[in-house]
Scaffold this motif. Sequence first.
Motif, PDB file in Angstrom:
ATOM      1  N   PHE A   1       0.811  -1.221   0.000  1.00 55.92           N
ATOM      2  CA  PHE A   1       0.000   0.000   0.000  1.00 55.92           C
ATOM      3  C   PHE A   1       0.843   1.270   0.000  1.00 55.92           C
ATOM      4  O   PHE A   1       0.539   2.235   0.694  1.00 55.92           O
ATOM      5  CB  PHE A   1      -0.992  -0.004   1.168  1.00 55.92           C
ATOM      6  CG  PHE A   1      -1.913  -1.181   1.145  1.00 55.92           C
ATOM      7  CD1 PHE A   1      -2.897  -1.288   0.171  1.00 55.92           C
ATOM      8  CD2 PHE A   1      -1.774  -2.207   2.067  1.00 55.92           C
ATOM      9  CE1 PHE A   1      -3.726  -2.391   0.129  1.00 55.92           C
ATOM     10  CE2 PHE A   1      -2.609  -3.319   2.026  1.00 55.92           C
ATOM     11  CZ  PHE A   1      -3.588  -3.407   1.062  1.00 55.92           C
ATOM     12  N   LEU A   2       1.923   1.267  -0.791  1.00 56.77           N
ATOM     13  CA  LEU A   2       2.766   2.446  -0.951  1.00 56.77           C
ATOM     14  C   LEU A   2       2.357   3.140  -2.248  1.00 56.77           C
ATOM     15  O   LEU A   2       2.663   2.664  -3.336  1.00 56.77           O
ATOM     16  CB  LEU A   2       4.246   2.053  -1.007  1.00 56.77           C
ATOM     17  CG  LEU A   2       4.797   1.287   0.187  1.00 56.77           C
ATOM     18  CD1 LEU A   2       6.249   0.892  -0.070  1.00 56.77           C
ATOM     19  CD2 LEU A   2       4.678   2.118   1.448  1.00 56.77           C
ATOM     20  N   ASP A   3       1.640   4.237  -2.139  1.00 55.96           N
ATOM     21  CA  ASP A   3       1.195   4.964  -3.326  1.00 55.96           C
ATOM     22  C   ASP A   3       2.380   5.641  -3.995  1.00 55.96           C
ATOM     23  O   ASP A   3       3.180   6.309  -3.334  1.00 55.96           O
ATOM     24  CB  ASP A   3       0.147   6.016  -2.959  1.00 55.96           C
ATOM     25  CG  ASP A   3      -1.184   5.394  -2.586  1.00 55.96           C
ATOM     26  OD1 ASP A   3      -1.501   4.329  -3.138  1.00 55.96           O
ATOM     27  OD2 ASP A   3      -1.897   5.983  -1.755  1.00 55.96           O
ATOM     28  N   PRO A   4       2.503   5.484  -5.317  1.00 58.10           N
ATOM     29  CA  PRO A   4       3.629   6.122  -6.013  1.00 58.10           C
ATOM     30  C   PRO A   4       3.389   7.620  -6.155  1.00 58.10           C
ATOM     31  O   PRO A   4       2.283   8.058  -6.455  1.00 58.10           O
ATOM     32  CB  PRO A   4       3.635   5.434  -7.372  1.00 58.10           C
ATOM     33  CG  PRO A   4       2.225   4.999  -7.591  1.00 58.10           C
ATOM     34  CD  PRO A   4       1.684   4.678  -6.216  1.00 58.10           C
ATOM     35  N   CYS A   5       4.435   8.395  -5.931  1.00 53.08           N
ATOM     36  CA  CYS A   5       4.357   9.837  -6.157  1.00 53.08           C
ATOM     37  C   CYS A   5       4.556  10.086  -7.656  1.00 53.08           C
ATOM     38  O   CYS A   5       4.886   9.164  -8.403  1.00 53.08           O
ATOM     39  CB  CYS A   5       5.424  10.547  -5.320  1.00 53.08           C
ATOM     40  SG  CYS A   5       7.107  10.292  -5.903  1.00 53.08           S
ATOM     41  N   PRO A   6       4.361  11.321  -8.131  1.00 55.12           N
ATOM     42  CA  PRO A   6       4.548  11.591  -9.562  1.00 55.12           C
ATOM     43  C   PRO A   6       5.935  11.205 -10.082  1.00 55.12           C
ATOM     44  O   PRO A   6       6.051  10.672 -11.190  1.00 55.12           O
ATOM     45  CB  PRO A   6       4.313  13.093  -9.667  1.00 55.12           C
ATOM     46  CG  PRO A   6       3.353  13.399  -8.554  1.00 55.12           C
ATOM     47  CD  PRO A   6       3.776  12.479  -7.439  1.00 55.12           C
ATOM     48  N   LEU A   7       6.993  11.439  -9.312  1.00 58.84           N
ATOM     49  CA  LEU A   7       8.330  11.065  -9.775  1.00 58.84           C
ATOM     50  C   LEU A   7       8.489   9.547  -9.849  1.00 58.84           C
ATOM     51  O   LEU A   7       9.184   9.034 -10.732  1.00 58.84           O
ATOM     52  CB  LEU A   7       9.404  11.678  -8.881  1.00 58.84           C
ATOM     53  CG  LEU A   7       9.567  13.194  -9.003  1.00 58.84           C
ATOM     54  CD1 LEU A   7      10.567  13.716  -7.986  1.00 58.84           C
ATOM     55  CD2 LEU A   7       9.965  13.598 -10.404  1.00 58.84           C
ATOM     56  N   CYS A   8       7.826   8.825  -8.960  1.00 57.15           N
ATOM     57  CA  CYS A   8       7.848   7.353  -9.028  1.00 57.15           C
ATOM     58  C   CYS A   8       7.186   6.872 -10.319  1.00 57.15           C
ATOM     59  O   CYS A   8       7.664   5.923 -10.950  1.00 57.15           O
ATOM     60  CB  CYS A   8       7.109   6.747  -7.836  1.00 57.15           C
ATOM     61  SG  CYS A   8       7.919   6.976  -6.243  1.00 57.15           S
TER      62      CYS A   8
END
Length: 168
Positions: free
Chosen positions: A32-39
Amino acid sequence: MPRPDTRLVNLAGFLACAGMMGFALYAEYVLFLDPCPLCVFQRVAVILLAIVFLAAAIHNAQGRGRFVYAALISLVSLYGIGVAGWHLRMQSLPADEVPTCGPGLDYILDNNTFGDALAIVFTGSGSCADIVWQCLGLSMPAWVLICLVVLGGTGLWANLRKAAAAAP
């Protein structure tokens, strides 16, 4: 010791990229680690690199075609390395210099031109500076950077080296 076949090295590069994406999806949907825009942009680089490696493995080009694949591997790897490096920079900022949290990537893309969206993403948001996962003391963007350096270097080596002379 015989050198590995170029086709096999390219296939291994594809499989490594597939493994990286598999872990990214595991981190998102199981941990449940939401990716940030850079990810998300790093994922794009890994997917593009996988496509280039797979095309190189299937095509198994000779002559100038190998240079084309080497150039594509270089460009995509450098793009991903740049994004991961920028992400690491965001994570290393002192707390008082971290930008405030911004909207998610979907909102940014829906409400801005593509150029403006890129500018907003690379300005960063507080969520890009958060370190929510580590392995051996390195955050996920650090591992992506390391993997892209290794994959890019290996892809260059495999596609630019001279073919081994055929055995008599």
